[in-house]
Write an enzyme that holds these catalytic residues in place. Sequence first.
Site, PDB file in Angstrom:
ATOM      1  N   ASP A   1      33.751  -2.426 -56.919  1.00 39.50           N
ATOM      2  CA  ASP A   1      32.774  -3.371 -57.197  1.00 39.50           C
ATOM      3  C   ASP A   1      33.641  -4.920 -56.438  1.00 39.50           C
ATOM      4  O   ASP A   1      34.393  -5.396 -56.956  1.00 39.50           O
ATOM      5  CB  ASP A   1      33.353  -4.332 -58.361  1.00 39.50           C
TER       6      ASP A   1
ATOM      7  N   LYS B   1      31.457  -6.437 -53.950  1.00 37.35           N
ATOM      8  CA  LYS B   1      30.610  -7.812 -54.076  1.00 37.35           C
ATOM      9  C   LYS B   1      31.184  -8.390 -52.332  1.00 37.35           C
ATOM     10  O   LYS B   1      30.925  -9.719 -52.505  1.00 37.35           O
ATOM     11  CB  LYS B   1      31.398  -8.686 -55.228  1.00 37.35           C
TER      12      LYS B   1
ATOM     13  N   HIS C   1      30.020  -9.889 -48.864  1.00 40.87           N
ATOM     14  CA  HIS C   1      28.699 -10.828 -48.089  1.00 40.87           C
ATOM     15  C   HIS C   1      29.673 -11.244 -47.222  1.00 40.87           C
ATOM     16  O   HIS C   1      30.680 -12.429 -47.288  1.00 40.87           O
ATOM     17  CB  HIS C   1      28.874 -11.769 -49.791  1.00 40.87           C
TER      18      HIS C   1
ATOM     19  N   THR D   1      29.971  -6.720 -40.254  1.00 38.81           N
ATOM     20  CA  THR D   1      30.856  -6.723 -41.062  1.00 38.81           C
ATOM     21  C   THR D   1      30.770  -6.230 -42.152  1.00 38.81           C
ATOM     22  O   THR D   1      31.286  -5.457 -42.453  1.00 38.81           O
ATOM     23  CB  THR D   1      31.824  -7.942 -41.418  1.00 38.81           C
TER      24      THR D   1
ATOM     25  N   THR E   1      26.939 -14.447 -63.326  1.00 36.08           N
ATOM     26  CA  THR E   1      26.720 -14.762 -64.874  1.00 36.08           C
ATOM     27  C   THR E   1      27.325 -16.090 -64.746  1.00 36.08           C
ATOM     28  O   THR E   1      27.391 -17.040 -65.136  1.00 36.08           O
ATOM     29  CB  THR E   1      26.896 -13.675 -65.139  1.00 36.08           C
TER      30      THR E   1
HETATM   31  O1  C5P Z   1      33.453  -6.520 -70.228  1.00 42.71           O
HETATM   32  P1  C5P Z   1      34.402  -7.581 -69.552  1.00 42.71           P
HETATM   33  O2  C5P Z   1      33.759  -8.994 -70.301  1.00 42.71           O
HETATM   34  O3  C5P Z   1      35.465  -7.536 -70.153  1.00 42.71           O
HETATM   35  O4  C5P Z   1      34.260  -7.500 -68.442  1.00 42.71           O
HETATM   36  C1  C5P Z   1      34.364  -7.902 -67.281  1.00 42.71           C
HETATM   37  C2  C5P Z   1      33.726  -7.229 -66.184  1.00 42.71           C
HETATM   38  O5  C5P Z   1      32.776  -7.562 -65.579  1.00 42.71           O
HETATM   39  C3  C5P Z   1      35.054  -7.299 -64.211  1.00 42.71           C
HETATM   40  O6  C5P Z   1      35.642  -5.745 -64.400  1.00 42.71           O
HETATM   41  C4  C5P Z   1      34.027  -8.405 -64.344  1.00 42.71           C
HETATM   42  O7  C5P Z   1      34.172  -7.772 -62.617  1.00 42.71           O
HETATM   43  C5  C5P Z   1      32.170  -7.748 -64.748  1.00 42.71           C
HETATM   44  N1  C5P Z   1      31.225  -8.469 -64.283  1.00 42.71           N
HETATM   45  C6  C5P Z   1      29.828  -7.632 -63.044  1.00 42.71           C
HETATM   46  N2  C5P Z   1      29.389  -9.004 -62.987  1.00 42.71           N
HETATM   47  C7  C5P Z   1      29.004 -10.126 -63.384  1.00 42.71           C
HETATM   48  C8  C5P Z   1      30.349 -10.375 -64.401  1.00 42.71           C
HETATM   49  C9  C5P Z   1      31.441  -9.464 -64.792  1.00 42.71           C
HETATM   50  O8  C5P Z   1      30.641  -7.645 -62.341  1.00 42.71           O
HETATM   51  N3  C5P Z   1      28.209 -10.766 -63.454  1.00 42.71           N
END
Ligand code: C5P
Length: 231
Positions: free
Chosen positions: A59, A61, A63, A68, A113
């Site tokens: 993961d 993410k 951008h 690239t 989020t």
């Molecule tokens: O369950 P918990 O709150 O610990 O989850 C945190 C995980 O969820 C982290 O690995 C974070 O990167 C991931 N996450 C995500 N996308 C989001 C919010 C959290 O992948 N929008």
Amino acid sequence: MNRPNLWIALDVPTEAEAERLIAQFQPHRQFKVGLELFTGVGPHGVRRWVDRGLQIFLDLKLHDIPTTVGRALTQIKQLGAALTTVHASGGSAMLEEAHNMGETAVVAVTLLTSMGDDDLTRLGWGSSAPMLVSRLTSLAQSNGLSGVVTSAAEVEHVKQLWPDARIVVPGLRWGDRDADDHAHVLDPYHAWRLGATDLVIGRSLTEASDPGQAYHTLLTHFKENADAVGS
Ligand code: C5P
């Protein structure tokens, strides 16, 4: 309905700490490696886990400019990651680079989020969060991605917009763990019933006083709810 993938988030900085967590959830095989751990273990660490038969959701993410991102995704594919992420807000040309990665499914983060309405206004993204999620979901779909990452609040809506998407949902809680930093939380079974195909579960398991026991409670939670509705 297929049972969801269950990605346990290894949100720790070192390989040794990650190994301790992996051992606590034996025989679970699906783990999420985010920026913190990837920066700690590097691609060789990820490769070692893949070679041991674990499925890794890398993961990162991404951008950046399309070239690239495309090159980074090629590297991620070569590592054998099962799933990875890019930001939908990188735009069409960037997302186009992300489709057709073979065995590595690529999903797009719609809206972090952690972003509130205030942030959207300040960025000039003016619309409401649900509207923005709809637009970013359509952008991911029209550029051939496998699906999106979305919050518990939007999962039902995204499922309606794109019924066969991979829908990755974090922010899952059950039992008496509080929401921590999530604006919206949902229990894992209901997230799945609403359309989530992939559940990301972190602190409810990894910070439990007995993580192994918490994992078994989660599996029981699924089984009991599924038996109750006959699924
Ligand atoms: O369950 P918990 O709150 O610990 O989850 C945190 C995980 O969820 C982290 O690995 C974070 O990167 C991931 N996450 C995500 N996308 C989001 C919010 C959290 O992948 N929008």
